[in-house]
Enzyme design. Structure first.
Site, mmCIF file in Angstrom:
data_model
loop_
_atom_site.group_PDB
_atom_site.id
_atom_site.type_symbol
_atom_site.label_atom_id
_atom_site.label_comp_id
_atom_site.label_asym_id
_atom_site.label_seq_id
_atom_site.Cartn_x
_atom_site.Cartn_y
_atom_site.Cartn_z
ATOM 1 N N TYR A 53 0.835 -1.207 0.000
ATOM 2 C CA TYR A 53 0.000 0.000 0.000
ATOM 3 C C TYR A 53 0.870 1.257 0.000
ATOM 4 O O TYR A 53 1.888 1.329 0.698
ATOM 5 C CB TYR A 53 -0.935 0.022 1.202
ATOM 6 C CG TYR A 53 -2.059 -0.989 1.144
ATOM 7 C CD1 TYR A 53 -2.286 -1.766 0.009
ATOM 8 C CD2 TYR A 53 -2.910 -1.169 2.230
ATOM 9 C CE1 TYR A 53 -3.328 -2.686 -0.033
ATOM 10 C CE2 TYR A 53 -3.954 -2.082 2.193
ATOM 11 C CZ TYR A 53 -4.150 -2.847 1.056
ATOM 12 O OH TYR A 53 -5.180 -3.764 1.023
ATOM 13 N N PRO A 216 -16.711 -3.502 0.568
ATOM 14 C CA PRO A 216 -18.098 -3.761 0.956
ATOM 15 C C PRO A 216 -19.119 -2.904 0.211
ATOM 16 O O PRO A 216 -20.287 -3.266 0.143
ATOM 17 C CB PRO A 216 -18.105 -3.453 2.458
ATOM 18 C CG PRO A 216 -16.975 -2.501 2.652
ATOM 19 C CD PRO A 216 -15.925 -2.944 1.684
#
Length: 329
Positions: A53, A216
């Site tokens: 990341y 999500p």
């Protein structure tokens, strides 16, 4: 905040997981630290990251931001269940040197040491394999993990983006070695993408893994994208734009937003709350770029969806059904 056990372990974690992929590329260090503090103040104790990341020439930057947050003290590290990942190349030169990626024992050892340094900590609570490695046998992977556990550098191992059969293969191999094996699986799972229900989630439940859904909101598709477009003139991008370009998918999203508006619910919060009702789910990963986005996600933990809403969501976004019935008689 509500808590649950991570799979079959004794580890207690919050029902929301703070994803940090935006820290660095989209959210600067002071703002990232503010979000981390706000999350901890709200009782969210589970923080997820990955060594890659930061991306591109800034790989590792996100772990560094978390590390400087830990360095501020105040019990930040002690209160946090820290998860990071290994697999992707950490090369910043555009060319991967041999053994700079994947899950060889050599790369796992080097990657752990580098992550610990960036994170400014002496151990990682949950060390996750970011992808399957078709070249490295699980015997080698578990041997490397066993050494790290014995050294106290990691406590648990988890997987991410594993198919069901690899979850089974990994844990059967671990069992033969007398090891705990995988304790969690981080997978793509949301209302609009339910294929994990066929094989991945059943395998995770069978072997006692906690399921940690990523994306999500399906890249913003489930976050009220049409409403935002109409009310604010905000043009969709990425996955949301692709979804709206398809007429049938757009109609599906419109039905979803209409259902939630009828019941006075915010789409993003409802999408998270739905995941919290799903069998096997420990908690979804939320990746706020701002404090306001974190506040919205936190409200989802307290949101109770009625049977009428749940039935409506299932009608709009039907799952594939159990395996093998989903593809056989």
């Amino acid at each position: 905040m509500k808590y649950t056990q991570l799979g079959r372990t004794g580890l207690k974690v919050s029902r929301l997981v703070l994803g940090t992929m935006n820290f660095g590329p989209q959210t600067d260090e002071p703002t990232s630290h503010g979000i981390l503090d706000a999350a901890l103040d709200a009782g969210l104790n589970f923080v997820d990251t990955a060594n890659v990341y930061g991306w591109g020439e800034n790989k590792g930057r996100t772990e560094e931001i978390i590390g400087t947050w830990f360095a501020q003290g105040g019990g930040r590290r002690e209160k946090t269940v820290l998860a990071t990942k290994v697999y992707g190349s950490m090369s910043r030169e555009g060319k991967t040197w041999p053994n700079e990626d994947r899950l060889s024992a050599l790369n796992i050892r080097r990657a752990v040491e580098a992550s610990l340094k960036r994170l400014q900590t002496d151990h990682i609570d949950l060390y996750q394999f970011h992808h399957i490695d078709r070249r490295t046998p699980f015997e080698e992977i578990w041997q490397a993990v066993d050494v790290l556990i014995q050294q106290g550098k990691i406590l648990y191992a988890g997987s991410s983006n594993f198919p069901g059969y690899k979850i089974a293969q990994a844990n059967e191999t671990a069992a033969r070695r007398g090891m705990v094996g995988l304790v969690s699986e981080q997978c793509l799972y949301n209302l609009a993408e339910r294929r994990a229900e066929m094989e991945v989630i059943p395998a995770a439940q069978e072997y006692g893994l906690g399921v940690i859904p990523w994306s999500p909101l399906h890249g913003g598709v489930l976050g009220g994208v049409i409403k935002k477009e109409v009310e604010g003139g905000r043009r969709a991008s990425g996955r949301s734009a692709d979804a709206l370009a398809n007429s049938s998918t757009r109609a599906q999203i419109q039905a979803y937003e209409d259902l939630l508006e009828k019941h006075g619910l915010e789409p993003g919060e409802a999408a998270l709350a739905w995941l919290l009702t799903r069998p096997g789910v420990t908690g979804p990963i939320v990746g706020p770029r701002t404090a306001e986005q974190l506040e919205s996600a936190l409200r989802a933990v307290e949101l109770e969806l009625s049977e009428e809403v749940l039935a409506g969501l299932n009608e709009i976004f039907p799952g594939p059904g159990p395996s093998p019935e989903a593809f056989a008689w």
